[in-house]
Scaffold this motif. Sequence first.
Motif, mmCIF file in Angstrom:
data_model
loop_
_atom_site.group_PDB
_atom_site.id
_atom_site.type_symbol
_atom_site.label_atom_id
_atom_site.label_comp_id
_atom_site.label_asym_id
_atom_site.label_seq_id
_atom_site.Cartn_x
_atom_site.Cartn_y
_atom_site.Cartn_z
ATOM 1 N N THR A 38 -75.785 6.066 30.828
ATOM 2 C CA THR A 38 -77.241 6.096 31.014
ATOM 3 C C THR A 38 -77.626 5.717 32.439
ATOM 4 N N ALA A 39 -76.817 4.875 33.089
ATOM 5 C CA ALA A 39 -77.112 4.465 34.464
ATOM 6 C C ALA A 39 -76.935 5.609 35.449
ATOM 7 N N THR A 40 -76.055 6.557 35.124
ATOM 8 C CA THR A 40 -75.771 7.667 36.042
ATOM 9 C C THR A 40 -76.387 8.992 35.587
ATOM 10 N N ALA A 41 -77.123 8.966 34.480
ATOM 11 C CA ALA A 41 -77.684 10.209 33.928
ATOM 12 C C ALA A 41 -78.623 10.909 34.904
ATOM 13 N N SER A 42 -79.340 10.128 35.719
ATOM 14 C CA SER A 42 -80.313 10.713 36.642
ATOM 15 C C SER A 42 -79.732 11.006 38.024
ATOM 16 N N PHE A 43 -78.440 10.722 38.227
ATOM 17 C CA PHE A 43 -77.811 11.003 39.509
ATOM 18 C C PHE A 43 -77.730 12.517 39.728
ATOM 19 N N ASP A 44 -77.788 12.928 40.978
ATOM 20 C CA ASP A 44 -77.749 14.356 41.298
ATOM 21 C C ASP A 44 -76.485 15.029 40.771
ATOM 22 N N GLU A 45 -75.360 14.306 40.861
ATOM 23 C CA GLU A 45 -74.093 14.889 40.414
ATOM 24 C C GLU A 45 -73.867 14.728 38.916
ATOM 25 N N GLY A 46 -74.802 14.032 38.236
ATOM 26 C CA GLY A 46 -74.680 13.845 36.804
ATOM 27 C C GLY A 46 -73.721 12.717 36.455
ATOM 28 N N SER A 47 -73.584 12.461 35.173
ATOM 29 C CA SER A 47 -72.778 11.330 34.718
ATOM 30 C C SER A 47 -71.366 11.707 34.306
ATOM 31 N N SER A 48 -71.072 13.000 34.190
ATOM 32 C CA SER A 48 -69.774 13.423 33.645
ATOM 33 C C SER A 48 -68.598 12.923 34.472
ATOM 34 N N GLY A 49 -68.724 12.978 35.801
ATOM 35 C CA GLY A 49 -67.639 12.503 36.654
ATOM 36 C C GLY A 49 -67.390 11.026 36.497
ATOM 37 N N TYR A 50 -68.449 10.244 36.433
ATOM 38 C CA TYR A 50 -68.316 8.801 36.253
ATOM 39 C C TYR A 50 -67.686 8.470 34.907
ATOM 40 N N ILE A 51 -68.114 9.188 33.870
ATOM 41 C CA ILE A 51 -67.570 8.955 32.538
ATOM 42 C C ILE A 51 -66.082 9.300 32.492
ATOM 43 N N ALA A 52 -65.712 10.404 33.154
ATOM 44 C CA ALA A 52 -64.308 10.819 33.167
ATOM 45 C C ALA A 52 -63.429 9.778 33.846
ATOM 46 N N VAL A 53 -63.875 9.288 35.008
ATOM 47 C CA VAL A 53 -63.094 8.289 35.747
ATOM 48 C C VAL A 53 -62.978 6.991 34.953
ATOM 49 N N GLN A 54 -64.097 6.537 34.399
ATOM 50 C CA GLN A 54 -64.075 5.282 33.645
ATOM 51 C C GLN A 54 -63.235 5.415 32.377
ATOM 52 N N SER A 55 -63.316 6.562 31.719
ATOM 53 C CA SER A 55 -62.515 6.779 30.505
ATOM 54 C C SER A 55 -61.026 6.770 30.834
ATOM 55 N N ALA A 56 -60.672 7.423 31.942
ATOM 56 C CA ALA A 56 -59.262 7.432 32.367
ATOM 57 C C ALA A 56 -58.791 6.018 32.676
ATOM 58 N N ALA A 57 -59.658 5.221 33.318
ATOM 59 C CA ALA A 57 -59.301 3.833 33.649
ATOM 60 C C ALA A 57 -59.096 3.006 32.385
ATOM 61 N N ILE A 58 -59.903 3.249 31.372
ATOM 62 C CA ILE A 58 -59.755 2.525 30.106
ATOM 63 C C ILE A 58 -58.421 2.872 29.450
ATOM 64 N N ILE A 59 -58.067 4.149 29.455
ATOM 65 C CA ILE A 59 -56.796 4.582 28.863
ATOM 66 C C ILE A 59 -55.621 3.962 29.618
ATOM 67 N N ILE A 60 -55.680 4.026 30.952
ATOM 68 C CA ILE A 60 -54.629 3.402 31.770
ATOM 69 C C ILE A 60 -54.585 1.903 31.486
ATOM 70 N N GLY A 61 -55.762 1.287 31.346
ATOM 71 C CA GLY A 61 -55.831 -0.139 31.075
ATOM 72 C C GLY A 61 -55.168 -0.504 29.755
ATOM 73 N N ILE A 62 -55.375 0.293 28.723
ATOM 74 C CA ILE A 62 -54.753 0.022 27.423
ATOM 75 C C ILE A 62 -53.229 0.118 27.533
ATOM 76 N N VAL A 63 -52.755 1.117 28.286
ATOM 77 C CA VAL A 63 -51.311 1.243 28.512
ATOM 78 C C VAL A 63 -50.772 0.009 29.231
ATOM 79 N N LEU A 64 -51.491 -0.437 30.270
ATOM 80 C CA LEU A 64 -51.066 -1.632 31.003
ATOM 81 C C LEU A 64 -51.115 -2.865 30.124
ATOM 82 N N PHE A 65 -52.090 -2.936 29.239
ATOM 83 C CA PHE A 65 -52.166 -4.053 28.296
ATOM 84 C C PHE A 65 -50.885 -4.119 27.466
ATOM 85 N N VAL A 66 -50.441 -2.969 26.972
ATOM 86 C CA VAL A 66 -49.216 -2.916 26.173
ATOM 87 C C VAL A 66 -48.005 -3.311 27.010
#
Length: 386
Positions: A38-66
Amino acid sequence: MSLKKILPLLKDFFRRADLLLLILAVVSALYGLVAISTATASFDEGSSGYIAVQSAAIIIGIVLFVVFTVIDIDILADKWPLILAFCVVLMGLLYFFGTGDTETGNKSWLRFFGIGIQPSEVIRVAYIVLMAKHISYLRDYKRLDHVFSVFQLAVHFMIFFGMIVVISADLGSALVFAFIFVAMLFFAGLKLYWFVIGAAALAAVVPLVWTYFLADYQKERILAPYVASIDPAGEEVRWQTNQSRLALASGRLTGTGLGNGTQTQSQSIPEQNTDFIFAVIGEELGFIGCAAVLLLLLALIIRCLYVGLHCKSSTGMLACVGVAAALLFQTFENVGMCMGITPVVGLTLPLFSYGGSSVFCTFAALGIVSGVKYRPKPERFQRYQY
């Protein structure tokens, strides 16, 4: 590896790992993902890029947690020369190739092929392990309160603190290192008179640092929350905080609803997907949304301390304290600057703010805590039962 061999390993992991810690971290990160969306929804480039990067970081983070769960903290800490060398090389790369804010001189990022890494986040995890090893060694085999022991630890701390301040000019991250250091020493049982001596030394050094090392904009940022005469119109130093407070106030109890925040959707909140994500949550989800954030982070901090204080390893206990201290300081400082009660120093809200390095390094640090719970310790550590 056959399925028959994998299944017992998975069963053993789920039985011994700290799944509560993992669940709390994942829920927090997913909550943050909604806020970033919601914070990036009004950005010119949209929120999809931010969501993709953050989602990838979460997945990498879960792997690192393990990964960090199954690594023994005592064995990892024994590799301290390699860890220290890695930190020095990483900061050396930042010195020569780092990027950041040209106006403030902050140089916090390494960027390769479009991918950015914040070395201070990575080094913070290493620092917790190294400091835990050093303090536990002096506590177990030397005398922690001896002058030479305290001197060694002070030099250890200043090496990391100095690298962050001198190379990246990132005072916010440096302060996190300082808080981790103090918290670890307190839980290690350092005599209180050393803290008094340290406070006195700090009081003597502060005027020199203030006069000769801090730029005018840094002084104004530090004093702004407490001195009304600084930027009374709220158009310069206080502008960021004022916009944040306005957003928080407009959210009231339940918020304006996702995507309906006036301040958020008009992009009036500065750095609204990173440093001031808490203001976005406050405007669109209200006091209830903010309370949920704080409760999740508080639960993570308490869980880290619980695991540490029930650990049989001195190094493991101090590592858990270090992770809890980092989360506590970042949460307090970030929420405080959004509310206008602490200086704006550019610290993210753990697991909620946008930033891949911050997210996966936080998961890695929590994985270390999970590893302390996961791996039983030998009998020689029985005296450290808490």
